[in-house]
Scaffold this motif. Sequence first.
Motif, mmCIF file in Angstrom:
data_model
loop_
_atom_site.group_PDB
_atom_site.id
_atom_site.type_symbol
_atom_site.label_atom_id
_atom_site.label_comp_id
_atom_site.label_asym_id
_atom_site.label_seq_id
_atom_site.Cartn_x
_atom_site.Cartn_y
_atom_site.Cartn_z
ATOM 1 N N SER A 20 -21.365 -44.910 -7.221
ATOM 2 C CA SER A 20 -21.800 -43.598 -7.687
ATOM 3 C C SER A 20 -20.664 -42.588 -7.618
ATOM 4 N N GLU A 25 -24.087 -33.787 -12.049
ATOM 5 C CA GLU A 25 -24.579 -34.237 -13.337
ATOM 6 C C GLU A 25 -24.679 -33.038 -14.259
ATOM 7 N N THR A 72 -22.679 -39.724 -14.808
ATOM 8 C CA THR A 72 -23.066 -40.127 -13.454
ATOM 9 C C THR A 72 -23.913 -41.390 -13.540
#
Length: 171
Positions: A20, A25, A72
Amino acid sequence: QKPRESSGPIKEKKKKTDHSCKKKESADNKSDAVTPTENSNEAPEIPEESNNKTGKKPRFILFVGNLPYTVTKEALTTHFKKAGKLDDVRLLLNAQKEPKGCAFVEYKTSAAMLNALLYHHTSFQDRKINVEMTCGGGGNSANRKKKLQEKRKKSGELIHKMLAQKEKDKI
């Protein structure tokens, strides 16, 4: 020549599973892409029996390229789960832990993977993305290229049948 002797036991490297990104975002996650069917049972199934050589079940992995560098893992998961049940989303990161612009999306079923192939050349965060089959492992060996070609041919035929059926259903 003598074979090289080992200086001790071989240590296996642990795989990193958290790919990640720590960037926020963007609010512009919406896609104007054609949405594949939500019901993953509508697509024809590729046989999911175990591989005779290794005894392992097949994996349903797609390569996704031309992604924005601000993407993301969460945004990709939200976008691709519309096609069916996801197993994993692996966002490739550079040395600075920033997205490289590509990812691997793994599905639980072949039907879900086939639905996701319909996202090829659709828009995601204002970019035209590429969604393609992969057979894992990387490299350019002749055997891998042959395996990939066979998978693409089989899935191409199934996708054409799916699209033809959707056209019939519209009429």
